[in-house]
Design a protein around this motif. Sequence first.
Motif, short mmCIF file in Angstrom:
data_model
loop_
_atom_site.label_atom_id
_atom_site.label_comp_id
_atom_site.label_asym_id
_atom_site.label_seq_id
_atom_site.Cartn_x
_atom_site.Cartn_y
_atom_site.Cartn_z
N ILE A 19 0.83 -1.20 0.00
CA ILE A 19 0.00 0.00 0.00
C ILE A 19 0.87 1.26 0.00
O ILE A 19 0.60 2.22 -0.74
CB ILE A 19 -0.94 -0.01 1.22
N THR A 20 1.93 1.26 0.79
CA THR A 20 2.76 2.46 0.94
C THR A 20 3.46 2.84 -0.35
O THR A 20 3.39 4.00 -0.79
CB THR A 20 3.79 2.25 2.06
N TYR A 21 4.14 1.88 -1.00
CA TYR A 21 4.90 2.25 -2.20
C TYR A 21 3.97 2.54 -3.38
O TYR A 21 4.27 3.41 -4.22
CB TYR A 21 5.96 1.20 -2.54
N LEU A 22 2.82 1.85 -3.45
CA LEU A 22 1.89 2.13 -4.54
C LEU A 22 1.23 3.50 -4.38
O LEU A 22 0.95 4.17 -5.38
CB LEU A 22 0.83 1.03 -4.63
N LYS A 26 -9.60 1.17 7.27
CA LYS A 26 -9.06 2.35 6.56
C LYS A 26 -10.04 2.86 5.51
O LYS A 26 -10.19 4.08 5.33
CB LYS A 26 -7.71 1.99 5.92
N LEU A 27 -10.71 1.94 4.83
CA LEU A 27 -11.72 2.36 3.86
C LEU A 27 -12.89 3.03 4.56
O LEU A 27 -13.40 4.07 4.10
CB LEU A 27 -12.19 1.16 3.04
N ARG A 28 -13.32 2.47 5.68
CA ARG A 28 -14.42 3.08 6.44
C ARG A 28 -14.05 4.49 6.88
O ARG A 28 -14.84 5.44 6.74
CB ARG A 28 -14.77 2.23 7.65
N LEU A 46 -5.31 1.56 0.22
CA LEU A 46 -4.86 2.73 -0.54
C LEU A 46 -5.79 3.92 -0.36
O LEU A 46 -5.34 5.07 -0.35
CB LEU A 46 -4.77 2.38 -2.03
N SER A 47 -7.07 3.67 -0.20
CA SER A 47 -8.01 4.78 -0.03
C SER A 47 -7.63 5.60 1.21
O SER A 47 -7.71 6.83 1.20
CB SER A 47 -9.45 4.27 0.09
#
Length: 501
Positions: A173-176, A413-415, A209-210
């Motif tokens: 998630i971090t690098y993308l 995280k999405l929530r 990612l969101s």
Amino acid sequence: MCNKTGKFLYQLISPFLLLLVCVTSVHAQKSTLPADTTIVSSDEVTVNGKRISYQVTVGTQPVYGADGAPDAAVFYTYYKRSDVDQVENRPIAFSFNGGPGAASLWMHLGYTSPKRLEISDEGYPIQPYGIVDNPHSIIDVADIVYVDPVNTGFSRILNDGKREDFFGVYQDITYLADWIDNFLSRQGRWRSPKYLIGESYSATRVAGLSGELQDMHGIYLNGVVIVSGTKMELPISSNEVLQLPNYTAVAWYHNKLPEDLQKKDLTEILSEVEKYAIEEYLPAVERGGFIDEDQKQAVAEKVARYTGLKKEFILDHNLTVPTKAFRKELLRDEGYFLGFSDARYKGIDKMDAGDTFTGSTPPESAAWDNAFMPAINTYLRKDLNFKTDLQYLVSGPVFPWPWDRFTDGTGEKLRNAMMQNPKLEVLFQAGYYDMLVNYFRQKNGMWKLDPSGKMKDRLHFKVYESGHMMYVREEDLVKSTNDLREFIQQTIPMKGEPAKY
């Protein structure tokens, strides 16, 4: 004398010349990947009766390390409509496949791009393997970037890059997120409405990612699309119980239900089964071995009715039949077992006995690999002119993969991203016959994503009569792309509309 000397010198140096030729040949064949490159071409496609011109860019964009040097090269394919003004206001979608470790070819050549794999209407490979125009592409409403994460497709670690910086739920998630930030800057797309589309494991990826994009980069999304998505570490109920409607759908497809159910419409049956699963089946199973015997018999009889299996088989499995056992049992008398991610597909095993498939590859995966592999290699290398000796890794070496199961889940995280961003909406797409990530479990995950009920008008769920990759079936490709197109159009805010509750 000269002739003799020349012959002697030739005999003396010829082994060294041969060695030099071999060394040169080996060097010439060494596969390398530039950290930063682009190859641009143009094409046209007809979508919904309208001819649309577009530019397609294939290339690599670096992932930078702390020292500013490239630690990896991420390969991508970027489709940008070329007949529009003010491209900075046009939606852009980043598309990922699952795994972890899967390249982007499935969504790329199966679903949303202007090009599509040539397959049968039901998703079976046909030869010669080819690419055709996709009249259902979403290029009419959004530009699309297909991303191959590190060690998938042509993407690779470079220089001093370390595996532990890329492989793992939050490393990924971090690098993308950094990569997307850089892509938006390079392409001048910061003002564009932004979307993430993730299939299977990439539900976890795009959910995380969101939050990462919003919290660490100030990138607020308009939409997240989850295609046949995994559970994002949400507290989902017993998988065996939630599998029941999926079993019913598969049994209906293969004409194994009782006659009165078989003649009904699938959605009508599933409405009944979903209600039973939550209101009666789940409480009964939660009693375990202390369930009343009469109730146990009644549940077994009802589950047998809804699955096409024998009541004794249900009882032998203590009321909850594992997926692998169902796949082997339903068509056992016919000598077939069922596909995993798409149970419409049938396969043969070396023996009919047992509760599990003994082979290595489910029949649907064999069919899809058969068609997609020649197509993606031909398309990228020949049609789009990306020249490399690297192998295109459909499923790349990304393990070990730290799962971080006891940290903050990606669903959380999405929530949080949705709670903080009133304009963020989520579309779930699922297939009735997907036994890898069954549709009812995904629906239950959507319920758990919003326990308050205050965001349910921003959560959307669509199901199709196919499997994990619902888009390989022509009829469902039309439906799913139309649903996606409508979702994008409806989630673009009106000009000047404030983002507030």
